[in-house]
Design an enzyme around this catalytic site. Structure first.
Site, short mmCIF file in Angstrom:
data_model
loop_
_atom_site.label_atom_id
_atom_site.label_comp_id
_atom_site.label_asym_id
_atom_site.label_seq_id
_atom_site.Cartn_x
_atom_site.Cartn_y
_atom_site.Cartn_z
N TYR A 45 -5.62 -34.15 6.49
CA TYR A 45 -4.88 -34.19 5.23
C TYR A 45 -4.49 -35.62 4.89
CZ TYR A 45 -4.42 -29.10 5.65
OH TYR A 45 -4.67 -27.75 5.76
N SER A 67 -3.77 -20.96 0.77
CA SER A 67 -4.04 -20.87 -0.67
C SER A 67 -3.67 -19.51 -1.23
CB SER A 67 -5.52 -21.19 -0.96
OG SER A 67 -5.81 -22.54 -0.73
N PRO A 68 -2.42 -19.09 -1.07
CA PRO A 68 -2.00 -17.76 -1.53
C PRO A 68 -1.95 -17.60 -3.04
CG PRO A 68 -0.11 -19.00 -0.72
CD PRO A 68 -1.33 -19.80 -0.36
N VAL A 120 -5.34 -21.74 -9.76
CA VAL A 120 -4.36 -20.69 -9.46
C VAL A 120 -4.53 -19.54 -10.44
CG1 VAL A 120 -2.71 -22.33 -8.49
CG2 VAL A 120 -2.59 -21.76 -10.93
N PHE A 121 -4.25 -18.34 -9.98
CA PHE A 121 -4.38 -17.17 -10.86
C PHE A 121 -3.13 -16.92 -11.67
CE2 PHE A 121 -3.33 -15.56 -6.56
CZ PHE A 121 -2.12 -14.92 -6.81
#
Length: 307
Positions: free
Chosen positions: A52, A217-218, A227-228
């Protein structure tokens, strides 16, 4: 903050893990404020990886938290190793694991990790080498617990043939829109694409062996496509989430995390936001227990079809 046992260990961890993959997007003061807020909210489990920010994220975190002996005892640190983007390969060799951990510890300004995960599976893995590396890291006190990331049951079994330490966690991609590990369980023996077992029944395997699933990645759909939440591509899903959120008096972010926490597998979602208010919204999910009807309504509204 509610806690769970991590795998078969005695380590009590918050049910929400704070992912630090994007902490390098903050300046020094912002990073310090973010970390302090997480601690104030009881979210003291911080999740890292050696890749990262090419290692910078771990350095920024250590600076932001003001790492010291007393601070170290108040937090739980997890990091991952095994990806080598510099040469385009995965590497579970003993030498790489040991060198990676030394680098992680130096950047985090600590003498030990609470948890080390092996990142993406290395098909050239020699399980005997991994076992030697884990033994050395454990005996030296550099790592207290071990786990994996993105691995299926047979890959885990191969490691367990030689590794004596319990594998306490498996970090896997999982969200309302990326729920194949759940969907295939509904469609056993059906002639449709949802019945395809792409992961070896990893959800059931982890439950059977008391391995904590850490969804990453929820809030994402696809593979980092976006993102949803609030996305026009998912009108029915957002309508349902907003409806449930209004009933509980919380945000849509809270409900998306609560959906994962409602599953009896006792998962520990890894939250990657660097927005303080969104972090607080994620943590609020600990106090929301969706009904069975609400959970299934959200699942189906994402386009998931029950047989």
């Amino acid at each position: 903050m509610k806690t769970i046992k991590l795998g078969t260990s005695t380590l009590e961890v918050p049910v929400v893990a704070v992912g630090c993959m994007r902490i390098n997007s903050l300046d020094g003061k912002q990073a310090e404020q973010f970390v302090r807020t997480a601690l104030d909210e009881g979210a003291n489990f911080f999740e890292h990886a050696d890749i990262y920010g090419a290692g910078k994220c771990e350095e920024i975190f250590a600076e932001a938290i003001g790492m010291s002996a007393s601070v170290r005892e108040s937090v739980i640190l997890q990091s991952k190793c095994g990806i080598r983007p510099d040469v385009g390969m995965f590497d579970f060799s003993k030498e790489h694991i040991l060198n990676s951990v030394d680098g992680i510890l130096k950047r985090l300004k600590t003498e030990y990790l609470d948890v080390l995960l092996l990142h993406r599976p290395d098909t050239l893995v020699e399980p005997e080498e991994v076992a030697e590396a884990f033994d050395q890291l454990e005996s030296s006190g550099k790592v207290r617990h071990f786990g994996v990331s993105n691995q299926n049951p047979m890959q885990i079994e191969l490691l367990k043939k030689h590794v004596k330490q319990p594998l306490v966690a498996n970090q896997l991609q999982l969200s309302i829109t990326n729920a194949n590990m759940i969907s295939q369980g509904f469609n056993v023996n059906m002639e449709n694409s949802a019945a395809v077992n792409r992961d070896g029944s990893i959800l059931d395997y982890c439950r059977l062996h008391d391995i904590t699933i850490q969804p990453w990645s929820p809030f994402q759909y696809g593979f980092f496509e976006g993102v949803f939440l609030g996305n026009d591509k998912f009108p029915e899903l957002n309508k349902k989430i907003d409806e449930v959120a209004a009933n509980y008096g919380v945000s849509n972010t809270t409900i998306a995390v609560a959906w994962l926490l409602r599953h009896p597998a006792k998962m520990q979602p890894v939250i990657g936001t660097m927005n303080i208010e969104r972090l607080r919204d994620c943590i609020k999910a600990c106090n929301i227990y969706l009904t069975r009807e609400e959970w299934y309504d959200i699942y189906r509204s994402a386009g998931n079809v029950l047989p």
